[in-house]
Design a protein around this motif. Structure first.
Motif, PDB file in Angstrom:
ATOM      1  N   ARG A 204       0.821  -1.216   0.000  1.00  0.00           N
ATOM      2  CA  ARG A 204       0.000   0.000   0.000  1.00  0.00           C
ATOM      3  C   ARG A 204       0.850   1.259   0.000  1.00  0.00           C
ATOM      4  O   ARG A 204       0.382   2.327  -0.412  1.00  0.00           O
ATOM      5  N   VAL A 205       2.086   1.147   0.465  1.00  0.00           N
ATOM      6  CA  VAL A 205       2.998   2.293   0.419  1.00  0.00           C
ATOM      7  C   VAL A 205       3.211   2.736  -1.023  1.00  0.00           C
ATOM      8  O   VAL A 205       3.185   3.935  -1.335  1.00  0.00           O
ATOM      9  N   ALA A 206       3.402   1.765  -1.906  1.00  0.00           N
ATOM     10  CA  ALA A 206       3.639   2.089  -3.313  1.00  0.00           C
ATOM     11  C   ALA A 206       2.448   2.821  -3.912  1.00  0.00           C
ATOM     12  O   ALA A 206       2.604   3.805  -4.639  1.00  0.00           O
ATOM     13  N   THR A 207       1.235   2.367  -3.609  1.00  0.00           N
ATOM     14  CA  THR A 207       0.032   3.004  -4.150  1.00  0.00           C
ATOM     15  C   THR A 207      -0.156   4.417  -3.600  1.00  0.00           C
ATOM     16  O   THR A 207      -0.451   5.352  -4.343  1.00  0.00           O
ATOM     17  N   ARG A 208       0.050   4.570  -2.300  1.00  0.00           N
ATOM     18  CA  ARG A 208      -0.168   5.871  -1.684  1.00  0.00           C
ATOM     19  C   ARG A 208       0.810   6.914  -2.220  1.00  0.00           C
ATOM     20  O   ARG A 208       0.423   8.048  -2.534  1.00  0.00           O
ATOM     21  N   ALA A 253      16.334  -5.888   6.939  1.00  0.00           N
ATOM     22  CA  ALA A 253      15.460  -4.914   6.286  1.00  0.00           C
ATOM     23  C   ALA A 253      16.029  -4.456   4.948  1.00  0.00           C
ATOM     24  O   ALA A 253      15.270  -4.183   4.012  1.00  0.00           O
ATOM     25  N   ARG A 254      17.335  -4.373   4.839  1.00  0.00           N
ATOM     26  CA  ARG A 254      17.943  -3.950   3.573  1.00  0.00           C
ATOM     27  C   ARG A 254      17.662  -4.965   2.476  1.00  0.00           C
ATOM     28  O   ARG A 254      17.313  -4.605   1.352  1.00  0.00           O
ATOM     29  N   SER A 255      17.802  -6.250   2.800  1.00  0.00           N
ATOM     30  CA  SER A 255      17.497  -7.296   1.820  1.00  0.00           C
ATOM     31  C   SER A 255      16.023  -7.279   1.441  1.00  0.00           C
ATOM     32  O   SER A 255      15.668  -7.486   0.279  1.00  0.00           O
ATOM     33  N   ALA A 256      15.164  -7.034   2.423  1.00  0.00           N
ATOM     34  CA  ALA A 256      13.726  -6.960   2.141  1.00  0.00           C
ATOM     35  C   ALA A 256      13.427  -5.829   1.167  1.00  0.00           C
ATOM     36  O   ALA A 256      12.667  -5.997   0.206  1.00  0.00           O
ATOM     37  N   ALA A 257      14.025  -4.676   1.387  1.00  0.00           N
ATOM     38  CA  ALA A 257      13.794  -3.544   0.492  1.00  0.00           C
ATOM     39  C   ALA A 257      14.304  -3.844  -0.915  1.00  0.00           C
ATOM     40  O   ALA A 257      13.634  -3.550  -1.906  1.00  0.00           O
ATOM     41  N   ARG A 258      15.474  -4.439  -1.015  1.00  0.00           N
ATOM     42  CA  ARG A 258      16.017  -4.785  -2.330  1.00  0.00           C
ATOM     43  C   ARG A 258      15.102  -5.765  -3.056  1.00  0.00           C
ATOM     44  O   ARG A 258      14.832  -5.629  -4.253  1.00  0.00           O
ATOM     45  N   GLY A 259      14.621  -6.762  -2.337  1.00  0.00           N
ATOM     46  CA  GLY A 259      13.743  -7.739  -2.956  1.00  0.00           C
ATOM     47  C   GLY A 259      12.442  -7.125  -3.430  1.00  0.00           C
ATOM     48  O   GLY A 259      11.997  -7.363  -4.558  1.00  0.00           O
ATOM     49  N   GLU A 281       9.836   5.455   3.517  1.00  0.00           N
ATOM     50  CA  GLU A 281       8.523   4.919   3.877  1.00  0.00           C
ATOM     51  C   GLU A 281       8.473   3.406   3.771  1.00  0.00           C
ATOM     52  O   GLU A 281       7.723   2.750   4.504  1.00  0.00           O
ATOM     53  N   LEU A 282       9.266   2.840   2.882  1.00  0.00           N
ATOM     54  CA  LEU A 282       9.343   1.384   2.810  1.00  0.00           C
ATOM     55  C   LEU A 282       9.983   0.830   4.078  1.00  0.00           C
ATOM     56  O   LEU A 282       9.514  -0.183   4.631  1.00  0.00           O
ATOM     57  N   ALA A 283      11.022   1.484   4.564  1.00  0.00           N
ATOM     58  CA  ALA A 283      11.660   1.050   5.816  1.00  0.00           C
ATOM     59  C   ALA A 283      10.671   1.120   6.976  1.00  0.00           C
ATOM     60  O   ALA A 283      10.626   0.222   7.833  1.00  0.00           O
ATOM     61  N   GLU A 284       9.856   2.173   7.007  1.00  0.00           N
ATOM     62  CA  GLU A 284       8.859   2.306   8.079  1.00  0.00           C
ATOM     63  C   GLU A 284       7.804   1.214   7.993  1.00  0.00           C
ATOM     64  O   GLU A 284       7.356   0.688   9.018  1.00  0.00           O
ATOM     65  N   ALA A 285       7.402   0.868   6.775  1.00  0.00           N
ATOM     66  CA  ALA A 285       6.384  -0.174   6.597  1.00  0.00           C
ATOM     67  C   ALA A 285       6.930  -1.550   6.961  1.00  0.00           C
ATOM     68  O   ALA A 285       6.174  -2.427   7.415  1.00  0.00           O
TER      69      ALA A 285
END
Length: 310
Positions: A204-208, A253-259, A281-285
């Protein structure tokens, strides 16, 4: 995984954030694609996949599902029109399973391919003795008049994540099913109920962030009958379904964001607000899903539908 999420989707018209496509393909194949392995395994077990199966993998990407099918003895053909970088990885993977294959690292112009025949965007290798083909383009490019019709068609890229993705899958099936034998199995995949998919809050972060551009390529919640409706429009006969737990697990979290960024779902958000804002915002989510040891864990459920070509 891949996911996965969904992968390598083209951003809306006029949106072209700078992306290192080779790095994105690497992140997809090394981090995100494996998330759907439980789905692949569940389907292959139910179908008793093995020798005698001729499989056409739609949207094959970097080829993990193909590799798993070939290891069971299936003859596999993968087709994709989205990312030459991912197809290069698929060719390399299948070659590494070939008798005498070396798994040689990429050269300056892409993967070095030994013992392969390539023409018109097609690569043919051997995987555990079964012919394997990777084709760039539309499903029609996978046609081989000299070979029997396909007995299995898979569309493992889950729908129910992007607006319009079910329509895109329907169009893909219309071009692919003429290559399948009568009675062949077609496998469709989709996201499960949003309340059972922890990754929903992250998407939902991407959509917002991309709100001004959400007319195309925006996230949407999966609907209960998405897969059945696609199958019906494609003229297929439903013949069973199931649900599979596919948790998204990352080392940190860094790997999650990259993926997650490798899926392309955040491209419109990056174009609208900039990479720094999306990263923040991705890190916060992701924070609520981070465990005390630093790993990130998001339980998800995916659906699959088995249908038959009449």
């Amino acid at each position: 995984m891949t996911p996965t999420l969904v992968r390598q989707h083209t951003p809306p018209a006029g949106v072209a954030p700078h992306v290192d496509l080779r790095a994105r393909a690497r992140d997809w194949s090394e981090i995100q694609e494996r998330m759907l392995v439980p789905l692949y395994e569940a389907v292959y077990e139910q179908l008793d996949l093995g020798d005698g199966t001729r499989m056409l993998g739609l949207g094959c990407g970097s080829g993990l599902a193909l590799l798993m099918a070939a290891s069971r003895g299936a003859t596999v053909t993968g087709v994709d029109s989205g990312s030459p970088e991912l197809l290069s990885l698929a060719r390399r993977r299948l070659l590494s399973r070939a008798p005498g294959g070396t798994g040689t690292p990429d050269g300056p112009d892409g993967p070095r391919e030994h013992g392969t025949a390539r023409a018109h965007g097609t690569c043919t290798t051997r995987a555990r003795g079964a012919a394997a083909r990777i084709v760039e383009g539309s499903p029609g490019a996978a046609a081989d008049p000299s070979a029997p019709a396909f007995t299995l068609v898979t569309a493992f890229e889950p729908i129910g994540c992007l607006a319009g993705d079910s329509e895109g899958l329907g169009e893909l099936l219309e071009r692919a099913t003429p290559l399948a034998a009568r009675g062949a199995v077609v496998v469709l995949a989709g996201w499960g109920p949003p309340e059972r998919c922890a990754t929903t809050s992250v998407l939902r972060v991407a959509t917002r962030l991309a709100d001004p551009l959400r007319s195309a390529g925006s996230w949407r919640p999966a609907l209960r009958d998405d897969l059945e409706e696609v199958a019906q429009r494609a003229g297929l006969r439903p013949d069973g379904s199931g649900r599979v737990a596919c948790p998204f697990g990352y080392a940190d979290a860094r790997s999650a964001a990259r993926g997650l960024l490798s899926t392309g779902l955040f491209d419109a958000a990056i174009a609208a607000t900039g990479r720094e804002q999306v990263d923040k915002e991705l890190a916060e989510a992701l924070y609520p899903h981070q465990r005390p040891d630093g790993t990130v864990w998001m339980p998800n459920v995916f659906r699959y539908l088995l249908a038959r070509v009449p």
